[in-house]
Write a protein that holds these residues in place. Sequence first.
Motif, PDB file in Angstrom:
ATOM      1  N   LYS A 298       2.726  -0.034 -11.143  1.00  0.00           N
ATOM      2  CA  LYS A 298       2.739   1.092 -10.219  1.00  0.00           C
ATOM      3  C   LYS A 298       1.480   1.938 -10.328  1.00  0.00           C
ATOM      4  O   LYS A 298       1.131   2.431 -11.394  1.00  0.00           O
ATOM      5  CB  LYS A 298       3.977   1.950 -10.527  1.00  0.00           C
ATOM      6  N   GLN A 299       0.805   2.092  -9.216  1.00  0.00           N
ATOM      7  CA  GLN A 299      -0.365   2.981  -9.147  1.00  0.00           C
ATOM      8  C   GLN A 299      -0.121   4.144  -8.193  1.00  0.00           C
ATOM      9  O   GLN A 299      -0.879   5.103  -8.180  1.00  0.00           O
ATOM     10  CB  GLN A 299      -1.583   2.191  -8.660  1.00  0.00           C
ATOM     11  N   ILE A 300       0.923   4.031  -7.369  1.00  0.00           N
ATOM     12  CA  ILE A 300       1.263   5.110  -6.432  1.00  0.00           C
ATOM     13  C   ILE A 300       2.096   6.134  -7.200  1.00  0.00           C
ATOM     14  O   ILE A 300       3.109   5.770  -7.805  1.00  0.00           O
ATOM     15  CB  ILE A 300       2.060   4.566  -5.221  1.00  0.00           C
ATOM     16  N   PRO A 301       1.666   7.398  -7.228  1.00  0.00           N
ATOM     17  CA  PRO A 301       2.393   8.390  -8.026  1.00  0.00           C
ATOM     18  C   PRO A 301       3.816   8.617  -7.507  1.00  0.00           C
ATOM     19  O   PRO A 301       4.077   8.457  -6.317  1.00  0.00           O
ATOM     20  CB  PRO A 301       1.551   9.660  -7.876  1.00  0.00           C
ATOM     21  N   LEU A 302       4.704   9.009  -8.419  1.00  0.00           N
ATOM     22  CA  LEU A 302       6.103   9.302  -8.068  1.00  0.00           C
ATOM     23  C   LEU A 302       6.185  10.613  -7.302  1.00  0.00           C
ATOM     24  O   LEU A 302       5.491  11.567  -7.657  1.00  0.00           O
ATOM     25  CB  LEU A 302       6.936   9.509  -9.337  1.00  0.00           C
TER      26      LEU A 302
ATOM     27  N   PRO B  91       0.806  -1.223   0.000  1.00  0.00           N
ATOM     28  CA  PRO B  91       0.000   0.000   0.000  1.00  0.00           C
ATOM     29  C   PRO B  91       0.841   1.276   0.000  1.00  0.00           C
ATOM     30  O   PRO B  91       2.031   1.255   0.298  1.00  0.00           O
ATOM     31  CB  PRO B  91      -0.756  -0.112   1.327  1.00  0.00           C
ATOM     32  N   ALA B  92       0.175   2.393  -0.280  1.00  0.00           N
ATOM     33  CA  ALA B  92       0.751   3.719  -0.055  1.00  0.00           C
ATOM     34  C   ALA B  92       0.548   4.083   1.415  1.00  0.00           C
ATOM     35  O   ALA B  92      -0.260   3.477   2.107  1.00  0.00           O
ATOM     36  CB  ALA B  92       0.048   4.741  -0.946  1.00  0.00           C
ATOM     37  N   LYS B  93       1.282   5.076   1.876  1.00  0.00           N
ATOM     38  CA  LYS B  93       1.067   5.556   3.254  1.00  0.00           C
ATOM     39  C   LYS B  93       0.725   7.032   3.243  1.00  0.00           C
ATOM     40  O   LYS B  93       1.123   7.781   2.346  1.00  0.00           O
ATOM     41  CB  LYS B  93       2.296   5.329   4.138  1.00  0.00           C
ATOM     42  N   VAL B  94      -0.026   7.419   4.274  1.00  0.00           N
ATOM     43  CA  VAL B  94      -0.158   8.839   4.590  1.00  0.00           C
ATOM     44  C   VAL B  94       0.316   9.007   6.031  1.00  0.00           C
ATOM     45  O   VAL B  94       0.384   8.044   6.786  1.00  0.00           O
ATOM     46  CB  VAL B  94      -1.607   9.354   4.430  1.00  0.00           C
TER      47      VAL B  94
ATOM     48  N   GLY C   3       5.155  11.766  -4.634  1.00  0.00           N
ATOM     49  CA  GLY C   3       3.845  12.295  -4.266  1.00  0.00           C
ATOM     50  C   GLY C   3       3.638  12.473  -2.776  1.00  0.00           C
ATOM     51  O   GLY C   3       2.603  12.960  -2.352  1.00  0.00           O
ATOM     52  N   GLY C   4       4.618  12.058  -1.967  1.00  0.00           N
ATOM     53  CA  GLY C   4       4.416  12.108  -0.521  1.00  0.00           C
ATOM     54  C   GLY C   4       3.635  10.914  -0.008  1.00  0.00           C
ATOM     55  O   GLY C   4       3.166  10.895   1.128  1.00  0.00           O
ATOM     56  N   LEU C   5       3.493   9.894  -0.860  1.00  0.00           N
ATOM     57  CA  LEU C   5       2.772   8.674  -0.471  1.00  0.00           C
ATOM     58  C   LEU C   5       3.732   7.504  -0.281  1.00  0.00           C
ATOM     59  O   LEU C   5       3.301   6.353  -0.117  1.00  0.00           O
ATOM     60  CB  LEU C   5       1.730   8.312  -1.539  1.00  0.00           C
ATOM     61  N   ALA C   6       5.024   7.784  -0.327  1.00  0.00           N
ATOM     62  CA  ALA C   6       6.069   6.776  -0.079  1.00  0.00           C
ATOM     63  C   ALA C   6       6.043   5.619  -1.079  1.00  0.00           C
ATOM     64  O   ALA C   6       6.318   4.475  -0.716  1.00  0.00           O
ATOM     65  CB  ALA C   6       5.988   6.248   1.357  1.00  0.00           C
ATOM     66  N   GLY C   7       5.747   5.932  -2.327  1.00  0.00           N
ATOM     67  CA  GLY C   7       5.695   4.881  -3.344  1.00  0.00           C
ATOM     68  C   GLY C   7       7.011   4.132  -3.500  1.00  0.00           C
ATOM     69  O   GLY C   7       7.020   2.892  -3.600  1.00  0.00           O
ATOM     70  N   GLY C   8       8.102   4.845  -3.528  1.00  0.00           N
ATOM     71  CA  GLY C   8       9.404   4.186  -3.682  1.00  0.00           C
ATOM     72  C   GLY C   8       9.701   3.285  -2.492  1.00  0.00           C
ATOM     73  O   GLY C   8      10.188   2.157  -2.642  1.00  0.00           O
ATOM     74  N   SER C   9       9.388   3.775  -1.303  1.00  0.00           N
ATOM     75  CA  SER C   9       9.584   2.970  -0.090  1.00  0.00           C
ATOM     76  C   SER C   9       8.696   1.733  -0.121  1.00  0.00           C
ATOM     77  O   SER C   9       9.109   0.639   0.289  1.00  0.00           O
ATOM     78  CB  SER C   9       9.254   3.798   1.148  1.00  0.00           C
TER      79      SER C   9
ATOM     80  N   GLY D 263       2.676   1.495 -15.645  1.00  0.00           N
ATOM     81  CA  GLY D 263       1.878   2.355 -14.770  1.00  0.00           C
ATOM     82  C   GLY D 263       2.569   3.662 -14.449  1.00  0.00           C
ATOM     83  O   GLY D 263       3.418   4.143 -15.213  1.00  0.00           O
ATOM     84  N   GLU D 264       2.238   4.218 -13.281  1.00  0.00           N
ATOM     85  CA  GLU D 264       2.746   5.521 -12.841  1.00  0.00           C
ATOM     86  C   GLU D 264       4.267   5.595 -12.951  1.00  0.00           C
ATOM     87  O   GLU D 264       4.975   4.726 -12.433  1.00  0.00           O
ATOM     88  CB  GLU D 264       2.374   5.764 -11.368  1.00  0.00           C
ATOM     89  N   GLY D 265       4.761   6.620 -13.617  1.00  0.00           N
ATOM     90  CA  GLY D 265       6.207   6.878 -13.655  1.00  0.00           C
ATOM     91  C   GLY D 265       6.961   6.097 -14.705  1.00  0.00           C
ATOM     92  O   GLY D 265       8.187   6.236 -14.814  1.00  0.00           O
ATOM     93  N   THR D 266       6.251   5.294 -15.508  1.00  0.00           N
ATOM     94  CA  THR D 266       6.941   4.518 -16.539  1.00  0.00           C
ATOM     95  C   THR D 266       7.607   5.469 -17.529  1.00  0.00           C
ATOM     96  O   THR D 266       6.993   6.425 -17.985  1.00  0.00           O
ATOM     97  CB  THR D 266       5.950   3.592 -17.275  1.00  0.00           C
TER      98      THR D 266
END
Length: 314
Positions: free
Chosen positions: A107-111, A23-26, A113-119, A70-73
Motif C-alpha cells: 500500500k502506497q495510497i494513504p489511509l 491507482p489513487a483517484k482525485v 486520505g480522500g484518495l479512495a485507497g480502500g476503494s 506499507g501505508e496503514g500497516t
Amino acid sequence: EAWRPDDEDERRGAIGPVKVRVPAKVNLHLGVGPLRRDGYHELNTVYHAISIYDELTARRGDTLALTMEGEGTGELALDDSNLVIRAAHALAGYAGVLPHARLHLRKQIPLAGGLAGGSADAAAALVACDALWGTGLSRDELAGIAADLGSDVPFLIYGGTALGTGRGEAISPVLARPTTWHWVVAIADVGLSTPAAYRELDRLRDSGAAGAPLGPTDALLGALRQRDPRVLARTLGNDLQDAALAMLPALADTLKAGEEAGALTGIVSGSGPTCVFLAADAADAERIAAELNAAEVCREARVAHGPVAGARVG
Ligand code: ATP
C-alpha cells in the motif's frame, strides 16, 4: 460452470501469482447535491486516476487470507471488514466459485486520505481474483459488483478520467485528447473520515455557512479538452473542501504554501485531507513538491501524473 484452475496450472506457471496495480483517484470536480433518502448524497463528479499506486498480489490458497505492507500497516484490519476481503467474497459469490486466495497488499495510497485507497484495493481484488480464478468477467460486470462495495470502486476498475453520477457509482468515460496533467499530492499527517466530512457539509449548509454549491461539470469538461493547465486550473472545484477545512483548519496553510510555491491551483482531494496541486509541467511539479516537503506543511508531498489506467494485471 466456470472454469477453475487447479494447482497443476499454477505449477506450470499458467496461473498466478497475479499482480494487479491500481491507482489513487482525485476528484477534479466534486459537486455534492442533496442528501438522498438512502443516506447518500447525489453527486456530480469528475474522477481522475493518478500515478500513486497500490499493488495486490493474488496466489492460490486453501482459504482466503490477506497480508500487507506499507501505508496503514498495523492500523488497517485484515479481516472481513477489509475491502479486499469483501471484494473477493463478492466476486466469488457472483461467479459461484470458492473464495480461496492468498492476497498480499503493498500500500502506497494513504489511509482515509480522500484518495479512495480502500476503494482502489477493492477494485484491485476484483481484477486479481477474476484472473486467478479464471472467472473471466468483463470490466462492466466487475464494475457492477464494484458498485455494491463502494461508490468509488467502479471508477477504479476503469481509471482514466470519468464522470460519476448517482452516488458516484454510475461511470461514463470523459473523452478528451490525450493530455498528461502534472500534480503534486500533499499527504497530511492525519486522516479524515468521509462520512464525517459529509456530515460537516450538511451542518454548514443547514446553518447557511456553506459556500454556493458547484454548478454542472461543463466548464471542467471543456477545459479538459484544451491542453492548457492554466485553463484547467480555473475550473477545479470541490464542494467538500469547506467541510474538510472546517475540520482541519491547518489545510488552509498547505493550500496556501502550494500556491506560493507556484502551483496553478490547489484543492482538497475528495473528503480530504490530501491536497492536490496542478502544476504547469513535470519540472514544476518536482519543484513544488520539494518546496512543500521543505516547508513541512504536510507529511509528504509526492508528484503524480494523470490520467492513468484503472486496476490492471501486470
Ligand atoms: P474516499 O476518498 O473513497 O472517501 P479515503 O481515501 O478517504 O476514501 P480510504 O483509505 O479509502 O479513505 O478508506 C477509509 C476507511 O475504509 C479506512 O479508514 C478503513 O476503515 C476502511 N477500509 C477497509 N478496507 C480498506 C483498505 N483495503 N484500505 C483502506 N481502507 C480500508
